[in-house]
Design an enzyme around this catalytic site. Structure first.
Site, PDB file in Angstrom:
ATOM      1  N   SER A 174     -24.013 -31.143  21.583  1.00 44.15           N
ATOM      2  CA  SER A 174     -22.703 -31.231  22.236  1.00 44.15           C
ATOM      3  C   SER A 174     -22.988 -31.189  23.728  1.00 44.15           C
ATOM      4  O   SER A 174     -24.092 -30.797  24.142  1.00 44.15           O
ATOM      5  CB  SER A 174     -21.881 -30.006  21.826  1.00 44.15           C
ATOM      6  OG  SER A 174     -20.768 -29.839  22.678  1.00 44.15           O
ATOM      7  N   TYR A 202     -20.825 -21.154  20.321  1.00 42.79           N
ATOM      8  CA  TYR A 202     -20.909 -22.622  20.195  1.00 42.79           C
ATOM      9  C   TYR A 202     -21.978 -23.145  21.152  1.00 42.79           C
ATOM     10  O   TYR A 202     -22.870 -23.907  20.769  1.00 42.79           O
ATOM     11  CB  TYR A 202     -19.535 -23.253  20.495  1.00 42.79           C
ATOM     12  CG  TYR A 202     -19.475 -24.733  20.208  1.00 42.79           C
ATOM     13  CD1 TYR A 202     -19.380 -25.198  18.895  1.00 42.79           C
ATOM     14  CD2 TYR A 202     -19.529 -25.675  21.231  1.00 42.79           C
ATOM     15  CE1 TYR A 202     -19.338 -26.563  18.618  1.00 42.79           C
ATOM     16  CE2 TYR A 202     -19.482 -27.038  20.959  1.00 42.79           C
ATOM     17  CZ  TYR A 202     -19.390 -27.469  19.653  1.00 42.79           C
ATOM     18  OH  TYR A 202     -19.354 -28.826  19.386  1.00 42.79           O
TER      19      TYR A 202
END
Ligand code: NAD
Length: 263
Positions: free
Chosen positions: A145, A158
């Site tokens: 990401s 995350y």
């Protein structure tokens, strides 16, 4: 590559979002697909959708939780049973967790994000790579990401796990390229999938569409990305056209991660 005929591709997190978009893209190109997800109902619907537009495609669905090692062994075995080999592995399943500052983050949620985003990706590579080594070839696309190359407010686990995905990608690339197995990662920015729609609800529960519009304004392209745009990059990285690209973490974010200061 225009055709994936006779290529066996395994996709995790295939029931929606980025996984489903790539499954549809590869189905049109005649890949043999093993679709893995822990949401059985959504997985069934995804398979129906794909078969409606690509009725000839050979497709196997496997209900499995990528954070459980036994489930991972099982989806690898089922892919091999169905198609005899694994040419490409889209190691995509992941979750965002909740949004909260680091010192307030719920430990249970933190651990769940680690189990799925870090260990899930690791187990996948652990059991797919030996099969690719036997074949002497294979392509792996892990999903990091922009949070795997930058910090993101209120998303400590995350960001931590996506940095770990980038790290594991680099290591796998070093260790297995000699066996013909190339490993890369993609680092998507905000791509409009169910996960991102949910994130905008957390940012502005009263008006998630306003949060989305504000986010899009910061991007050089002034829009969010589309799952189909990610699918074409992934398809390239999973194909034999991907030669000598190895160990890279490729941003697909409209250029947003290059901004420093106001843009
Ligand atoms: P999504 O929530 O829309 O879809 C994810 C799919 O993965 C769902 O079908 C879900 O059931 C499945 N899944 C989740 N945990 C699982 C588990 N433990 N076992 C099996 N299946 C599981 O999400 P998405 O936006 O399509 O995200 C896919 C990947 O892309 C994730 O790794 C995510 O972190 C990453 N990503 C997405 C974006 C984005 O903007 N959408 C940006 C950066 C990274």
């Amino acid at each position: 590559m225009n055709t994936f005929k006779d290529k066996s591709i395994v996709i995790t997190g295939a029931a929606m979002g980025l996984g489903l978009a790539t499954a549809k893209y590869l189905a049109v190109k005649n890949a043999n697909l093993t679709l893995v997800d822990y949401n059985e109902e959504a997985l069934g619907k995804a398979a129906e959708e794909i078969l409606a537009t690509s009725p000839e495609v050979k497709l196997k669905t496997v209900k499995a939780d990528v954070s459980k090692e036994e489930d991972v062994k099982r989806y690898v075995a089922e892919a091999l049973n169905a198609f005899g080999k694994i040419d490409g592995f889209y190691n995509n399943a992941g979750i965002e967790g909740r949004q909260a500052p680091l010192t307030n983050y719920e430990i249970d949620v933190f651990k769940k994000v680690v189990d799925i985003n870090l260990l899930g990706v690791y187990y996948g590579m652990r059991y797919v790579i030996p099969e690719m080594q036997k074949q002497g070839s294979g392509r792996i696309v892990n999903v990091a990401s922009v949070g795997g190359i930058r910090g993101v407010l209120n998303q400590t686990p995350y960001v931590a796990t996506k940095h770990a995905v980038a790290g594991m990608t680099k290591n796998a690339a070093l260790e297995y390229a000699r066996d013909g197995v190339y490993t890369n990662a993609i680092a998507p920015g905000a791509i409009l999938t169910p996960m991102v729609a949910e994130a905008f609800k957390q940012v502005n529960p009263e008006d998630p569409k306003a949060a989305e519009a504000e986010f899009a304004q910061r991007n050089p392209t002034k829009r969010l990305g589309k799952p189909e745009e990610v699918a074409s990059l992934v398809a390239f990285l999973l194909s034999e056209d991907c030669q000598y690209v190895n160990g890279q973490v490729i941003a697909i974010d409209g250029g947003e991660s290059n901004i420093y200061g106001n843009a």
